[in-house]
Scaffold this active site. Structure first.
Site, PDB file in Angstrom:
ATOM      1  N   SER A  38       0.806  -1.224   0.000  1.00  0.00           N
ATOM      2  CA  SER A  38       0.000   0.000   0.000  1.00  0.00           C
ATOM      3  C   SER A  38       0.839   1.273   0.000  1.00  0.00           C
ATOM      4  O   SER A  38       0.348   2.338  -0.354  1.00  0.00           O
ATOM      5  CB  SER A  38      -0.932   0.021   1.214  1.00  0.00           C
ATOM      6  OG  SER A  38      -0.179  -0.026   2.407  1.00  0.00           O
ATOM      7  N   ASP A 332      -2.368   8.620   7.790  1.00  0.00           N
ATOM      8  CA  ASP A 332      -3.335   7.809   8.529  1.00  0.00           C
ATOM      9  C   ASP A 332      -2.586   6.907   9.500  1.00  0.00           C
ATOM     10  O   ASP A 332      -1.415   7.164   9.811  1.00  0.00           O
ATOM     11  CB  ASP A 332      -4.253   7.032   7.570  1.00  0.00           C
ATOM     12  CG  ASP A 332      -3.512   5.987   6.752  1.00  0.00           C
ATOM     13  OD1 ASP A 332      -2.314   5.740   7.019  1.00  0.00           O
ATOM     14  OD2 ASP A 332      -4.126   5.402   5.835  1.00  0.00           O
ATOM     15  N   HIS A 335       0.280   5.126   6.962  1.00  0.00           N
ATOM     16  CA  HIS A 335       0.967   5.648   5.779  1.00  0.00           C
ATOM     17  C   HIS A 335       1.423   7.089   5.926  1.00  0.00           C
ATOM     18  O   HIS A 335       0.691   7.910   6.474  1.00  0.00           O
ATOM     19  CB  HIS A 335       0.030   5.542   4.565  1.00  0.00           C
ATOM     20  CG  HIS A 335      -0.512   4.166   4.357  1.00  0.00           C
ATOM     21  ND1 HIS A 335      -1.784   3.803   4.743  1.00  0.00           N
ATOM     22  CD2 HIS A 335       0.055   3.054   3.848  1.00  0.00           C
ATOM     23  CE1 HIS A 335      -1.980   2.521   4.458  1.00  0.00           C
ATOM     24  NE2 HIS A 335      -0.881   2.042   3.917  1.00  0.00           N
TER      25      HIS A 335
END
Ligand SMILES: *[C@@H]1O[C@H](CO)[C@@H](O)[C@H](O)[C@H]1NC(C)=O
Ligand SMILES: *[C@@H]1O[C@H](CO)[C@@H](O)[C@H](O)[C@H]1NC(C)=O
Ligand SMILES: *[C@@H]1O[C@H](CO)[C@@H](O)[C@H](O)[C@H]1NC(C)=O
Length: 368
Positions: A38, A332, A335
């Site tokens: 991600s 977040d 990340h």
């Protein structure tokens, strides 16, 4: 398809390629291929049944195209690397990209994925590293057709491209350090587990080399014991003096040391291999310990999220993020922000510190 139709399609593809080549774009390398999770996914998970998806606002709130599936407010590190390498426009996701566009590279990254197939399964479906390499194999067959079956031309092209692979975070976060869902921490001590990961990764990256990759940047796992998600769960600050969960950082450091040895071995053993170790762990540590000098005021809390450190639940659809996103290290629970990615990508691109990139930075890799 008839032979004539096939020939016409090939000609069309070639014509598009030539138009692309004649445009103003003149990057330092002809193509850039990306493998990862991600941290660098740019939309490959959008059509997949998984909780690891980010194609909703406020993800992308600072990105020109909005919520594309990138797990940050703006650009990922590979977006910024593409800019620094001189590409006009970002490298496209594997999902949904066809035709001559593949000649400038593709991004195969998938949120929640890892080196091990099972890593991240607690979140749903994903494309693990082995499958990302298989997808690349398919891409190279298509490139072969675009280059009229000229294998010499294919090998020459691939040999000049940059490959970026950054895997491992989910083998720890969404596997080893999730003992309720995975048995790996009961089965292996951190050293054995790291060795198993390196063994699998070595096989996957050797496959990449065998298909034609020569210039390969291998990204380390960052200090994931320090992300808001872990800070929200871990009460060590009072007891240990460290804000971070050092048990996690120590396990990851063993893996990263193994990566560096692997990179040296590839360079010594594979003809014309130019691998390099991008030390996101060291870069991250530097940013954390010198946050103010990089312009970050908030390093222990996500800009968007719920609960303690905004790290207990990740950023939800249409949730209001913080206003001053350039001051936050984390977007977040997991990340970094665009602002943090700018620093990380900058170090990867042209830092001469061994603790950032070894034995060469990405700029040197491009020129090698
Ligand atoms: C194949 O590509 C190589 C390298 O670009 C070129 O030198 C060679 O002439 C090409 N061969 C054919 C048959 O087109
Ligand atoms: C906290 O400190 C203790 C004592 O030094 C150590 O055993 C433990 O592993 C530390 N915890 C973490 C998560 O680093
Ligand atoms: C690294 O690149 C950045 C961005 O292009 C530039 O501002 C900086 O001066 C470069 N540093 C070195 C040491 O080349």
């Amino acid at each position: 398809m008839t032979v004539a139709a096939a020939a016409a399609a090939a000609l069309l593809a070639l014509a598009t390629f030539e138009i692309a080549a004649c445009s103003t774009e003149s990057p330092q390398v002809p193509c850039f291929f990306i493998f990862g999770d991600s941290l660098v996914d740019n939309g490959n998970n959008n059509g997949i049944l998984t909780l690891a998806r980010a194609n909703y606002l406020p993800y992308g709130v600072d990105f020109p195209d909005g919520a594309t599936g990138r797990f940050t407010n703006g650009r990922t590190t590979v977006d910024i690397l593409a800019e620094l390498l001189g590409f006009q426009g970002f490298i496209r996701p594997y999902e949904g990209t066809r035709g001559a566009a593949i000649l400038r590279g593709l991004n195969y990254a998938s949120g929640a994925s890892g080196i091990r197939e099972e890593s991240g399964s607690n979140l749903g479906a994903h494309i693990p590293m082995g499958e990302q390499v298989q997808r690349f194999r398919g891409t190279v067959r298509q490139i072969g057709r675009l280059l009229r079956g000229n294998q010499t031309a294919v090998n020459e092209l691939l040999g000049r491209c940059i490959f970026y692979a950054a895997m491992g975070s989910n083998d720890y976060l969404n596997n080893y350090f999730m003992p309720d869902s995975y048995s790996t921490s009961a089965d292996y001590d951190p050293k054995t587990y790291a060795a198993l990961l390196i063994q699998d990764y070595t096989r996957q990256l050797t496959a990449l080399y065998d298909i034609g990759a020569r210039k390969v940047a291998v990204g380390a796992v960052g200090q994931i014991g320090c992300i808001p998600y872990q800070l929200a769960r871990y009460d060590g600050a009072a007891a240990n003096g460290s804000r971070c969960n050092e048990r996690i950082n120590r396990a990851v450091a063993i893996y990263n040391a193994g990566l560096q040895v692997m990179v040296d071995r590839f360079n010594n053993e594979l003809p014309n291999a130019k691998f390099t170790f991008i030390n996101n762990y060291g870069s991250f540590k530097d940013i954390l310990s010198n946050a103010a000098s990089y312009g970050f005021d908030v390093i222990d809390k996500g800009c968007c999220g719920v609960g303690r450190n905004n790290g207990q639940i990740t950023c939800l659809p249409l949730q209001q993020p913080c206003d001053d996103r350039s001051k936050y290290l984390f977007w977040d629970a997991f990340h970094p922000t665009d602002a943090a990615n700018v620093v990380l990508a900058g170090k990867a691109f042209n830092s001469t510190a061994r603790s950032d990139a070894y034995p060469r930075n990405i700029q040197q890799l491009a020129a090698a």
